[in-house]
Design a protein around this motif. Structure first.
Motif, PDB file in Angstrom:
ATOM      1  N   UNK A  86       4.360   7.053   2.047  1.00 38.23           N
ATOM      2  CA  UNK A  86       4.247   6.120   3.166  1.00 38.23           C
ATOM      3  C   UNK A  86       3.908   4.749   2.595  1.00 38.23           C
ATOM      4  N   UNK A  87       4.719   3.765   2.920  1.00 41.59           N
ATOM      5  CA  UNK A  87       4.613   2.418   2.378  1.00 41.59           C
ATOM      6  C   UNK A  87       4.247   1.451   3.492  1.00 41.59           C
ATOM      7  N   UNK A 109       0.850  -1.185   0.000  1.00 40.87           N
ATOM      8  CA  UNK A 109       0.000   0.000   0.000  1.00 40.87           C
ATOM      9  C   UNK A 109       0.888   1.237   0.000  1.00 40.87           C
ATOM     10  N   UNK A 110       0.527   2.227  -0.817  1.00 40.39           N
ATOM     11  CA  UNK A 110       1.274   3.476  -0.909  1.00 40.39           C
ATOM     12  C   UNK A 110       0.334   4.639  -0.635  1.00 40.39           C
ATOM     13  N   UNK A 111       0.726   5.512   0.273  1.00 41.11           N
ATOM     14  CA  UNK A 111       0.015   6.757   0.525  1.00 41.11           C
ATOM     15  C   UNK A 111       0.950   7.914   0.262  1.00 41.11           C
ATOM     16  N   UNK A 112       0.453   8.943  -0.438  1.00 41.04           N
ATOM     17  CA  UNK A 112       1.301  10.065  -0.855  1.00 41.04           C
ATOM     18  C   UNK A 112       0.754  11.341  -0.243  1.00 41.04           C
ATOM     19  N   UNK A 113       1.551  12.006   0.588  1.00 42.92           N
ATOM     20  CA  UNK A 113       1.088  13.198   1.266  1.00 42.92           C
ATOM     21  C   UNK A 113       1.325  14.469   0.475  1.00 42.92           C
ATOM     22  N   UNK A 114       0.652  15.550   0.898  1.00 37.38           N
ATOM     23  CA  UNK A 114       0.850  16.850   0.267  1.00 37.38           C
ATOM     24  C   UNK A 114       2.281  17.338   0.434  1.00 37.38           C
TER      25      UNK A 114
END
Length: 342
Positions: free
Chosen positions: A68-69, A58-63
């Protein structure tokens, strides 16, 4: 169809470089542009040290541009736990994997995680639990993690879609036999709470969500017959067109000929990449698929982003790690240059 990578695996980092993430050989790998907007890329490098990982990322991409992996790691026989890593610069090494626990304290893998990053840069991790519900794990603003918390919901399918709205608050979507479930964050840093579900026939594993205005997130999904829909709360789902292929559509909000548009991409049944676009939140204007590039093997992932110069970039990664890039030309509409293997 279970996604190998859940989230935006093609991202533009804080320094403007594009980076891609893929999984193979019990590890997560990353490639980055040598310079922002450039045509050459650095070689694949392993992310987060030598930790052995299960398939699925899972990958989350912040402003803030940080990635975040989250992935499952083996712990002991027939058991696993989740691990998290932060990537501050896609061309540099990521932090080593850090164990963050299990929604049921211990046990086997319980589903593919989903990650979103709020306006304060905190990662929100969501994953199914042993009882077919959903648990959330949220970073503290000054480091560390809050305790796992259970979210209301039952018979939830494995695939979840997490997104951050323009408000900076996190939203989560899932499916169960009765339709689409959603959870909305009412307070920054707090677990999302259940909102009214959508009773609709939906094919599990086809959800993708995009922030389309200050007020709305638009959810895209397919029904069991393969018709693609767009939905915003307090409206009826809008049928768009037949899905080009299985799984979720890649999404990008972009400007085409001066208009705010939503761009969709999928690997089509022919094996090529199919694109469709419409004015954002005006799906009734109509859209249609246009195919591009070479035929690609089953399991090839498709993603969309904008580069440092504001050009639309499409990327594909085959199961064996072959990366191809197509970049928007300086022409009206969505005109892409030839696909290049990099």
């Amino acid at each position: 169809m279970v996604r190998t990578v859940n989230g935006d695996w093609l991202i533009r980092a804080r320094d403007g470089r594009l980076g891609v993430y893929a999984t193979r050989d019990e590890a997560v790998w990353c490639r980055a542009e040598r310079r922002p907007g450039g045509g050459t890329w650095l070689p694949w490098r392993k992310v987060g040290g030598d930790q052995r990982l299960h398939p699925g990322l899972a990958v989350g991409h912040g402003a803030d541009g940080y990635a975040h992996l989250v992935s499952w790691r083996p712990t002991k026989a027939k058991e696993a736990g989740l691990a998290h890593s932060t990537h501050f610069r896609v061309h540099l090494a990521a932090l080593d994997w850090s164990a963050v626990g299990h929604p049921d304290r211990t046990g086997a893998r319980t589903g593919i995680p989903a990650v979103a990053v709020d306006a304060e840069g905190r990662a929100h991790v969501f994953v199914g639990n042993r009882g077919n519900g959903v648990h959330a794990l949220i970073q503290k603003e000054r480091g560390g993690w809050n305790a796992w918390s259970g979210l209301t919901g039952s018979d939830v399918h494995e695939e979840l879609a997490a997104v951050t709205g323009e408000s900076g608050r996190v939203e989560l979507y899932g499916t169960n036999p009765d339709g689409i479930l959603r959870w909305l964050q009412e307070e920054a840093g707090a677990p999302p709470v259940p909102a009214d579900p959508l009773p609709v026939r939906v094919e599990p594993g086809t959800l993708s969500a995009l922030s389309t205005s200050k007020e709305h997130t638009t959810l895209f999904f397919a029904d069991p017959e393969g018709m693609l829909y767009a939905w915003r709360p307090d409206t009826d789902p809008t049928p768009l067109l037949a899905a080009a292929g299985p799984g979720p559509a890649a999404l990008l909000r972009c400007t085409l000929d001066g208009h705010d548009c939503t761009l969709l991409a999928q690997r089509s049944a022919s094996g090529r990449v199919a694109f469709a676009a419409c004015p954002t939140e005006q799906e009734s204007a109509g859209l249609w698929w246009t195919e591009s590039g070479p035929q690609l093997p089953v399991g090839t992932a498709v993603a969309l982003a904008e580069d440092a110069d504001g050009r639309i970039v499409a990327a594909t990664v085959t199961p064996d790690g072959e990366l191809r890039i197509a970049r928007q030309k300086d022409e009206p509409g969505l005109a892409l240059a030839a696909w290049q293997e990099v």
